[in-house]
Scaffold this motif. Structure first.
Motif, short mmCIF file in Angstrom:
data_model
loop_
_atom_site.label_atom_id
_atom_site.label_comp_id
_atom_site.label_asym_id
_atom_site.label_seq_id
_atom_site.Cartn_x
_atom_site.Cartn_y
_atom_site.Cartn_z
N GLU A 61 0.83 -1.20 0.00
CA GLU A 61 0.00 0.00 0.00
C GLU A 61 0.87 1.26 0.00
O GLU A 61 0.50 2.30 -0.56
N GLU A 62 2.07 1.18 0.59
CA GLU A 62 2.99 2.31 0.56
C GLU A 62 3.51 2.55 -0.86
O GLU A 62 3.71 3.69 -1.28
N ILE A 63 3.76 1.47 -1.57
CA ILE A 63 4.28 1.57 -2.93
C ILE A 63 3.30 2.36 -3.79
O ILE A 63 3.69 3.22 -4.59
N ARG A 64 2.02 2.06 -3.61
CA ARG A 64 1.01 2.76 -4.40
C ARG A 64 0.96 4.25 -4.05
O ARG A 64 0.73 5.10 -4.91
N GLU A 65 1.17 4.56 -2.79
CA GLU A 65 1.02 5.95 -2.35
C GLU A 65 2.21 6.81 -2.74
O GLU A 65 2.05 7.96 -3.16
N VAL A 66 3.42 6.27 -2.64
CA VAL A 66 4.60 7.11 -2.81
C VAL A 66 5.38 6.82 -4.08
O VAL A 66 6.18 7.63 -4.53
N GLY A 67 5.15 5.64 -4.71
CA GLY A 67 6.00 5.21 -5.81
C GLY A 67 5.58 5.75 -7.17
O GLY A 67 4.41 6.11 -7.39
N ASP A 68 6.54 5.80 -8.08
CA ASP A 68 6.28 6.13 -9.48
C ASP A 68 6.40 4.89 -10.35
O ASP A 68 5.50 4.59 -11.13
N ARG A 69 7.53 4.19 -10.23
CA ARG A 69 7.72 2.97 -11.02
C ARG A 69 8.23 1.85 -10.11
O ARG A 69 8.77 2.09 -9.03
N ILE A 70 8.09 0.61 -10.60
CA ILE A 70 8.43 -0.58 -9.82
C ILE A 70 9.40 -1.45 -10.61
O ILE A 70 9.22 -1.65 -11.82
N THR A 71 10.39 -1.98 -9.91
CA THR A 71 11.21 -3.09 -10.42
C THR A 71 11.07 -4.26 -9.46
O THR A 71 11.13 -4.08 -8.24
N VAL A 72 10.85 -5.46 -10.01
CA VAL A 72 10.65 -6.65 -9.19
C VAL A 72 11.82 -7.61 -9.40
O VAL A 72 12.17 -7.93 -10.55
N SER A 88 2.52 -3.10 14.36
CA SER A 88 2.16 -1.75 13.94
C SER A 88 1.11 -1.78 12.85
O SER A 88 0.50 -0.75 12.55
N GLU A 89 0.92 -2.94 12.21
CA GLU A 89 -0.07 -3.08 11.16
C GLU A 89 -1.38 -3.57 11.79
O GLU A 89 -1.53 -4.74 12.12
N ILE A 90 -2.31 -2.65 11.93
CA ILE A 90 -3.56 -2.96 12.63
C ILE A 90 -4.31 -4.11 11.96
O ILE A 90 -4.84 -5.00 12.66
N PRO A 91 -4.41 -4.18 10.62
CA PRO A 91 -5.08 -5.34 10.01
C PRO A 91 -4.45 -6.66 10.40
O PRO A 91 -5.15 -7.67 10.50
#
Length: 521
Positions: free
Chosen positions: A202-213, A457-460
Motif C-alpha cells: 500500500e505504501e508503494i502505491r502511495e509514494v511510488g512512481d515505477r516498480i522493479t521486481v 504496527s499493522e492494525i489489520p
C-alpha cells in the motif's frame, strides 16, 4: 536525457550462492523507484553494490550516462548516492549531530565546531518534522523511530542525488510515515531520486512512481507503473505463484472457561504505561493494537521480565512471577520474540543450531560438557518442523532471510516448550510470500495450546491474527474487544480520540502515576 542511474546485467556471487544473476534497473532523476522482491530475492545485495560495499562480478553501472566503478562507499557518496539501511548503522555512544555528520565533521583550522554541527542537524530534523529530537542527545537513548529519522537526516546532509531507503517505514507509525512521504515528495520535487524498498504494497502505491521486481537474483519486471499495476500481478511476479492475503481461520475454542495461562493485573511502568490488565487462555491469541510509542513493546518486555514494572503482577499458570526477572519468566514457560530480532533476539555470528538451543543448553549437557550432536539433532527437528530454509543447522544465522530468522527465534521457544509466547512485530521485514506462512505458524502454535500475545504496527495484522484485541493509547488500555468487533478505522479513531483528550506523551503524567503506583515487592 539519460537516466540518473543505470544497472545492466549485474552479477554477484558468494560461496555457494549467486545472489544477483543479471539485474537490470534504471532510475530517473526526481522519481521514486520502488524495488520489490521476497526475502532472498537479491535486494540487499543490490543495495550494497550500489552503495559501494560489494563489488559486482559482472555487469555495468552507469551514472548520468557514464560508466562508473563504485569501489567503496566513499566512491558512491562522492557521486551523490546515499543509503539508509534497514538495520541502522548509527554509533550509539555519539550524539545525534555527531552521527549526522560522521566522517564529515564541521571543523575550522583543524578544530571541530560542535555548535555549528548542532545547528545544522537541528535544521535537517526540523525539515523532517522532528524538531523535538535534540542534536545533543545520545543517539543510543532514542527510540527506534527517532533513530530512523536521524539516519534519514544524515542522508539529507550529504546533498545526495539518489537516496536508497531500505524499509524506512518499518519502525514508524502512520503519522511519521506521512511525514516521511512529505519529505520524499519534497526531495523528488528538487530532482533527487529515491529508491524505495518496502514489503508494504500500500505504501508503494502511495509514494511510488515505477516498480522493479526481483526474484531469485534476477529482474523479472522493471518500469511498471506503481499506481496502476494490480496487486495480484505484483505478488505473482515476486513469488512466481498466486498468493491471497488471508489469515488462518480462528477455531472455536472448546476451553474458553479454562483457567488463563497468563494473567496480567494492574501492570505499570512509570513513564511508559499504567494499569494494564488482561488474561490469555491456552490456545488464545491476544493482540495489542496501537501506534508506535503507545507502550505496547514495553508491556511485553515487562511481562517477560526485561523491564521491572513499578506496579502490578504477572502470573503464569497461577504462579506469580518475580518482576524484572527474565530467568524466572523463562523457567515458567514465557518466551519473547523481540521487535529488533537481529540485535536483541539472535546471535548473528553463531549457527542456526546454537541460536535455537540458546535457552535450552542445560538439557544438552553431559557430565558438564555440551553434547553438540544432541544439540544439532534437536535443532534439526525444529528446522524441519518450521521449514527453515536453508535447512543447514551449521549455517550462520546472519545469512538467512528475515522470515527464516524469525522462524529460528520461534524454534528456540518451541524447543524450550514455552507455554506463553510474546511476539513483538513478528512480520517486520518479512516478505509477502512468507507472511502467510508466519500467520499459519502462529495460529498453529495457538492450536497446540500456547497462549500467544501479538504486537504489530499493522492494525489489520492484529485484527486478522488475534481472537481478542486490547487497543493501547498513550500507555493505557482504551478498550478490550473480540477482534471481529473491531476494524482498522475503529482502532485509529479510539487512539486519536484519546490523544486529543489527554494530550502529550505518557511521561508528562509521571506525577499522576506516582500517586497511584507502588513499588513491586
Amino acid at each position: 536525457m539519460p537516466p540518473l542511474l543505470e544497472v545492466h546485467g549485474v552479477v554477484k556471487s558468494f560461496p555457494g550462492v549467486r545472489a544477483l544473476d543479471g539485474v537490470d534497473l534504471d532510475v530517473r532523476a526526481g522519481e521514486v523507484h520502488c524495488l520489490l522482491g521476497q526475502n532472498g530475492a537479491g535486494k540487499s545485495t543490490l543495495i550494497k553494490v550500489l552503495a559501494g560495499a560489494h563489488q559486482p562480478d559482472a555487469g555495468r553501472i552507469s551514472w548520468r550516462g557514464e560508466p562508473v566503478r563504485l569501489t567503496d562507499p566513499q566512491a558512491a557518496m562522492s557521486l551523490g548516492i546515499a543509503t539508509i539501511y534497514q538495520e541502522l548503522d548509527l554509533v550509539a555512544g555519539l550524539t545525534v549531530a555527531d552521527n549526522v555528520f560522521l566522517g564529515r565533521e564541521h571543523a575550522r583550522l583543524g578544530l571541530t565546531r560542535p555548535s555549528s554541527a548542532n545547528r545544522a542537524a537541528a535544521r535537517l530534523l526540523e525539515r523532517l518534522g522532528h524538531a523535538d529530537i535534540r542534536p545533543t542527545a545520545e543517539v543510543g537513548s532514542l527510540p527506534a523511530a527517532a533513530q530512523q529519522m536521524v539516519s534519514i537526516a544524515r542522508a539529507l546532509s550529504q546533498d545526495a542525488k539518489l537516496i536508497i531507503m531500505d524499509e524506512p517505514s518499518a519502525v514508524l507509525d502512520s503519522e511519521e510515515v506521512e511525514r516521511l512521504f512529505a519529505v520524499i515528495r519534497d526531495l523528488t520535487a528538487h530532482d533527487v531520486a529515491v529508491v524505495y524498498i518496502s514489503h508494504r504494497l500500500e505504501e508503494i502505491r502511495e509514494v511510488g512512481d515505477r516498480i522493479t521486481v526481483l526474484k531469485d537474483g534476477r529482474t523479472v519486471a522493471t518500469g511498471l507503473p506503481a499506481r496502476e499495476t494490480p496487486t495480484r500481478e505484483v505478488i505473482t511476479l515476486m513469488t512466481g505463484r498466486d498468493i491471497e492475503y488471508v489469515f488462518p481461520e480462528r477455531r472455536e475454542h472448546p476451553d474458553l472457561d479454562a483457567a488463563p495461562l497468563l494473567e496480567v493485573e494492574g501492570l505499570g511502568l512509570r513513564g511508559s504505561f499504567a494499569d494494564v490488565s488482561f488474561t490469555v487462555r491456552p490456545g488464545e491469541v491476544v493482540g495489542l493494537a496501537g501506534l508506535v510509542g503507545s507502550g505496547r513493546s514495553e508491556i511485553l518486555e515487562s511481562v517477560y521480565g526485561a523491564r521491572r514494572p513499578t506496579s502490578g503482577t504477572v502470573r503464569v499458570g497461577g504462579r506469580r512471577l518475580r518482576p524484572g526477572d527474565v530467568a524466572a519468566a523463562v523457567s515458567a514457560g514465557v518466551g519473547l520474540a523481540p521487535e529488533e530480532r537481529k540485535s536483541q533476539g539472535l546471535l548473528l555470528g553463531e549457527s542456526i543450531s546454537r541460536n535455537i538451543s540458546l535457552s535450552s543448553l542445560a538439557r544438552f549437557a553431559r557430565a558438564g560438557f555440551l553434547s553438540r550432536s544432541a544439540e544439532a539433532e534437536a535443532a534439526r527437528q525444529q528446522v524441519t518442523a518450521l521449514e527453515v530454509r536453508p535447512a543447514d543447522v551449521d549455517r550462520e544465522v546472519r545469512t538467512l532471510s528475515g522470515g527464516n530468522q524469525q522462524k529460528v527465534v520461534l524454534a528456540r521457544w518451541l524447543l524450550r516448550d514455552c507455554r506463553v509466547l510474546l511476539l513483538d512485530e513478528p512480520t517486520r521485514g518479512v516478505d509477502v510470500g512468507a507472511r502467510s506462512e508466519m500467520y499459519a505458524l502462529i495460529r498453529g502454535l495457538a492450536d497446540r495450546g500456547v497462549a500467544v500475545v501479538v504486537v504489530s504496527s499493522e492494525i489489520p495484522e492484529v485484527l486478522g491474527l488475534a481472537d481478542r484485541v486490547l487497543v493501547i493509547g498513550d500507555g493505557r488500555v482504551l478498550t478490550e474487544e473480540p477482534a471481529g468487533a473491531l476494524d482498522e478505522h475503529r482502532v485509529l479513531d479510539l487512539v486519536m480520540e484519546d490523544a486529543a483528550a489527554h494530550g502529550g506523551p505518557m511521561h508528562t503524567r509521571d506525577d499522576e502515576h506516582a500517586q497511584r503506583e507502588g513499588d513491586v515487592a
